[in-house]
Design an enzyme around this catalytic site. Structure first.
Site, PDB file in Angstrom:
ATOM      1  CB  VAL A 526      -1.020   0.257   1.339  1.00 20.80           C
ATOM      2  CG1 VAL A 526      -1.777   1.084   1.207  1.00 20.80           C
ATOM      3  CG2 VAL A 526      -1.794  -1.410   1.247  1.00 20.80           C
ATOM      4  CG  ASP A 637      -6.180 -11.715   7.109  1.00 20.34           C
ATOM      5  OD1 ASP A 637      -6.268 -12.241   8.321  1.00 20.34           O
ATOM      6  OD2 ASP A 637      -5.370 -11.253   6.602  1.00 20.34           O
TER       7      ASP A 637
END
Ligand SMILES: *[C@@H]1O[C@H](CO)[C@@H](O)[C@H](O)[C@H]1NC(C)=O
Ligand SMILES: *[C@@H]1O[C@H](CO)[C@@H](O)[C@H](O)[C@H]1NC(C)=O
Ligand SMILES: *[C@@H]1O[C@H](CO)[C@@H](O)[C@H](O)[C@H]1NC(C)=O
Ligand SMILES: *[C@@H]1O[C@H](CO)[C@@H](O)[C@H](O)[C@H]1NC(C)=O
Ligand SMILES: *[C@@H]1O[C@H](CO)[C@@H](O)[C@H](O)[C@H]1NC(C)=O
Ligand SMILES: *[C@@H]1O[C@H](CO)[C@@H](O)[C@H](O)[C@H]1NC(C)=O
Ligand SMILES: *[C@@H]1O[C@H](CO)[C@@H](O)[C@H](O)[C@H]1NC(C)=O
Ligand SMILES: *[C@@H]1O[C@H](CO)[C@@H](O)[C@H](O)[C@H]1NC(C)=O
Length: 818
Positions: A526, A637
């Site tokens: 990211v 997750d």
């Protein structure tokens, strides 16, 4: 001669009869299917001496469902003993046929000429050898070489349905480990396979087992005793020995390649077979022509109610009653049509849903109906309670508790009641008597009819309000959406819904060629960026890595994620899909991820109040993800790293929906890719299907960390594991002081009631059995203080940690092995 429109005039009939006879006469033999001589829908074949018939039949003539099967031909019953296409009926009889295909297999073709069923032999010697299908006088359908019908490649005796005919072997292939199964019909008119089966123990012993769903064993024959020539738990076989004049011979054979039991009927006139009954019993039956019925010589298990889960969830079994299944008070048959067919597996459904702790004007708290003289259902959980009242309290306090029983010790049940049995008709000597179970019912089940109608009125008024409020909400959302300005200028390429499709070049510029890395996750890295035409709006750009989907599917999934909008979920702003590049553009969260605030060395720590709001926010976001948006999305997750905090420290769940973006050919791929040890639900480890309850488990683990401000698992200097959830659960159950469990940095400021609530619900969330875990919606209500919950049981897996197998600890706690 008068001929109306609906009748066929006699010359036509004659012609039809002629054609039919001609067809029959032109066949080589009436017991054989050959290439070019199929069995057309409606026709039948008869074995040489006329004992069995192979043809098309319709067990339920109210439905257009046809099967190919074998039945008795010479006795006054036409019982079906074998079905080819058990779970794939054909719907168009006239244009279906059973034929020999080009490769030599016998296939059932439907009206579209597509194969519905096949003998599926793969090691055919050569497709040049002509094959035939022959129905034999034993009731065996064989696929053999046309020139030599002893050269059998496939036979129905290797693929029983529910009936085991004399001469057949029910055994185990030792080379492949495959076992033959006798599987009952689902209903009297439904040949599809049910849950009940008879098979030779696949683990290699010589005992036969009756199983439910191939997993729950409810009867065993005991091992074969060569000395006594019987199965040890079936002593009655002694009486059936041929030496006692019975017309049978039988024996168990343990050969090099296979082991099996087989039996023969010596007298040709005797018609007999073993059958796996619709109601889960195996029976040995003999046809008595004079009486016109089957006489039962033997059956197991002896008690009908010993059949596992016979009456389905919440059904009650009563021995010797007809029907033997019924529903307790407050419940009704879930599928009455199936029940009428002898298929009770759907069980019973509640007339009125439980209120589950919500004490409102109509109805009030749930109550209990005491049912005496019962054999208690399986899967009871014991709870410490000093009195029947405490036991009832423990049940009512849990939303998932459906019944309790108190006999000096307290048992409670969560979820469906299985194997509930009414023993009132049975003497105590034969295991009758039994206990008393108190079944939880909605309060309205106990009130008079007058109350009901009043409540109906109140209910209608409330419903009216809800509908109105919903309409207003929907309208406002639409209006707000319309009014909200587009995030980016229209100069960008085609937008997907409200999402912007960026070019790769755009994003290169926005991120200064991906120079400022914010982090890396399961799906890629990211980068921080800022959209050039809106400098005030910082964004996070995620470069997806790994096996990626094609363009079209990617866009479809991305637009689904784009529609998911909630204050506690990270907002997707746009995407880029160019060639093999796939990028996602999200809103940027200045305060980073939750783990930094919980475990980071920074001096800034979250106050208790902030933590509680974070816990609540995550729960709301997940609740929305699981059910309130259009498609249910399982996050898969959940962990502190995937929870981001905005400038007001409000949590936003990140990374949802991404599992779908990756090429996913099986859930197994998903399993290896997603999830982080330490937060993974046990069913995931087991490799079974994952539901939203897996997220609930992970959420529970995160909630423990929010309370303690430390990772759940820590290794002590002596090498043992300090597992916080286990400590917290023990404190809860033992009534210890929970304040000691709270993060030391904020201990003084924490609201004790909130701490207890958080720990309780966290512990419910991490139960081993996913059915015992609450939904995220319930978690929200509990944290909001709208719903009270009882003290949870300590999950079994925690107990295992106290006496651990090393592998389990490593997995569960994410500690490195030493
Ligand atoms: C075979 O014979 C039986 C009775 O003998 C008859 O009902 C059936 O139609 C015949 N089948 C064919 C395919 O000719
Ligand atoms: C088919 O249904 C009719 C009534 O509709 C009934 O009389 C007949 O016995 C049924 N036939 C079979 C084979 O079940
Ligand atoms: C034939 O066998 C294969 C694999 O064993 C199976 O996938 C297929 O469904 C079978 N076909 C039919 C028509 O039974
Ligand atoms: C027919 O096939 C059987 C089994 O494969 C074999 O034992 C027999 O010799 C064959 N008979 C002829 C005439 O080929
Ligand atoms: C059956 O035999 C196996 C060994 O073949 C043995 O392990 C097992 O305990 C026996 N079962 C019973 C019920 O005696
Ligand atoms: C039957 O067993 C399978 C696999 O063991 C399981 O997935 C399934 O849920 C079971 N069915 C029922 C009704 O419990
Ligand atoms: C086992 O099977 C193989 C091949 O199927 C065969 O050659 C062999 O003779 C068989 N052995 C016994 C003991 O039946
Ligand atoms: C009470 O029920 C439990 C569970 O069914 C049983 O184990 C226990 O022996 C019973 N106690 C008494 C006193 O009957």
């Amino acid at each position: 001669m008068v001929t109306s429109c609906g009748q066929i005039s006699s010359p036509v009939l004659v012609l039809l009869a002629f054609l039919f006879l001609h067809g029959a006469l032109s066949r080589a033999a009436n017991d054989t299917i050959a290439k070019g001589q199929p069995l057309y829908g409606g026709q039948s074949l008869v074995s040489k001496r006329g004992k069995f018939e192979l043809g098309f039949f319709q067990p339920d003539n109210s439905s257009q469902q046809w099967y190919v099967g074998i039945r008795y031909n010479q006795i006054s019953t036409s019982d079906i003993v074998w079905v080819a296409n058990r779970d794939a009926p054909i719907t168009d009889l006239e244009s279906s046929q059973l034929s020999i295909s080009r490769d030599g297999n016998m296939v059932l073709l439907d009206h579209r000429n597509s194969p519905i069923w096949s003998t599926n032999v793969t090691n055919m010697a050569s497709s040049a050898v002509p094959m035939v299908g022959v129905i034999l006088d034993t009731g065996n359908l064989v696929l053999a070489e046309a020139s030599n019908t002893s050269a059998v490649l496939w036979q129905s005796f290797d693929h029983f349905s529910d009936t085991w005919l004399p001469g057949g072997k029910l055994g185990r292939n030792k080379l492949t480990g495959e076992v033959d199964r006798l599987v009952a019909w689902r209903g009297y008119k439904d040949p599809s396979p049910s849950m009940f089966s008879l098979e030779l123990d696949p683990r290699g012993t010589s005992q036969y087992l009756l199983n439910w769903n191939s997993s729950e064993q409810y009867w065993t024959s005991g091992n074969w005793s060569t000395a006594d020539h019987i199965f040890t738990d079936v002593p009655e076989m002694t009486a059936a020995n041929p030496s006692h004049g019975f017309p049978y011979t039988f024996g168990y054979v343990d050969a090099g390649n296979e082991s099996y039991f087989t039996y023969h009927v010596e007298d040709d006139a005797v018609v007999a077979h073993f059958r796996m009954d619709v109601a889960g019993q195996v029976k040995f039956l003999m046809w008595v022509e004079g009486a016109g019925e089957w006489q039962q010589f033997w059956s197991q298990p002896k008690a009908q109610c010993d059949v596992y889960a016979l009456c389905g969830p919440s059904g009650v079994c009563t021995e010797n009653a007809l029907p033997f299944c019924s529903c307790p008070r407050g419940f009704r048959r879930r599928r009455p049509l199936e029940w009428a067919q002898g298929d009770y597996t759907s069980g019973c459904a509640r007339d009125t849903g439980l209120r589950c702790g919500a004490r409102d004007v109509n109805g009030g708290e749930d109550r209990f109906y005491a049912m005496a003289n019962v054999r208690l259902p399986i899967d009871a959980q014991s709870v410490v309670a000093a009195s029947a009242g405490d036991c009832e309290r423990a049940c009512i306090d849990s939303c998932f508790c459906t019944a309790y029983s108190y006999n000096g010790s307290c048992s409670v049940w969560h979820g469906d009641l299985i194997n509930l049995r009414d023993t009132s008709g049975i003497g105590t000597a034969t295991g009758g008597g039994g206990g008393t179970i108190s079944i939880r019912l909605a309060a309205s089940e106990f009130s008079s009819a007058g109350d009901r109608s009043r409540r109906l009125v109140v209910g209608l008024v409330v419903a009216g309000f809800v509908v109105a409020a919903t309409i207003i909400a929907v309208v406002s959302i639409v209006v707000i959406r319309r009014r909200s300005p587009r995030a980016c200028k229209a100069s960008r390429r085609v937008a997907e819904g409200s999402l912007v499709a960026f070019t790769y070049r755009d994003l290169q510029l926005a991120t200064k060629n991906f120079s400022e890395k914010l982090g890396a996750g399961a799906f890629g890295s990211v980068f921080k960026g800022s959209l050039t035409d809106d400098a005030a709006q910082p964004v996070a750009v995620k470069k997806l890595e790994g096996r990626l989907q094609g363009e079209k599917q990617f866009r479809a999934e991305v637009s689904t994620i784009g529609t998911v909008q909630h204050v506690n979920l990270i907002r997707l702003l746009g995407f880029c899909s160019e060639g093999t590049r796939r990028l996602l553009v999200y809103e940027h969260m200045p305060n980073g991820s939750l783990d930094r605030h919980l475990f980071g060395a920074t001096s800034s720590h979250l106050s208790w109040e902030a933590r509680y709001q974070v816990a609540l926010g995550i729960a709301r976001g997940l609740d929305y993800l699981h059910g309130k948006c259009r498609d249910c999305i399982i996050h898969c997750d959940i962990k502190p790293e995937n929870i981001l905090l905005d400038d007001a420290l409000a949590p936003k769940v990140a990374d949802f929906g991404l599992a779908k973006l990756m090429g996913r050919d099986s859930s197994r791929v998903l399993t290896t890719m997603r999830g982080t040890a330490g937060y993974l639900a046990p069913e995931w480890v087991a490799g079974t299907a994952v539901t939203a309850k897996a997220d609930v488990f992970s959420y529970g683990m995160v909630l423990f960390e929010v309370v303690s401000g430390r990772r759940n698992a820590r290794q002590r200097p002596d090498g043992t594991v300090d597992f916080f959830p286990s400590t917290a659960a023990s404190l809860l159950v033992g009534g210890g002081d929970l304040m000691g469990a709270v993060d030391g940095r904020i201990r003084g400021d924490a609201d004790m009631a909130e701490v207890e609530r958080a720990c309780k619900i966290a512990c419910w969330c991490v139960q081993d059995d996913e059915r015992a875990r609450p939904s995220m919606g319930t978690v929200v209500q509990v944290l909001e203080g709208l719903l009270e919950i009882s003290v949870p049981p300590i999950p079994t897996s925690f107990k295992m940690l106290a006496n651990p197998s090393k592998k389990y600890v490593e997995f569960f706690t994410c500690l490195p092995s030493t």
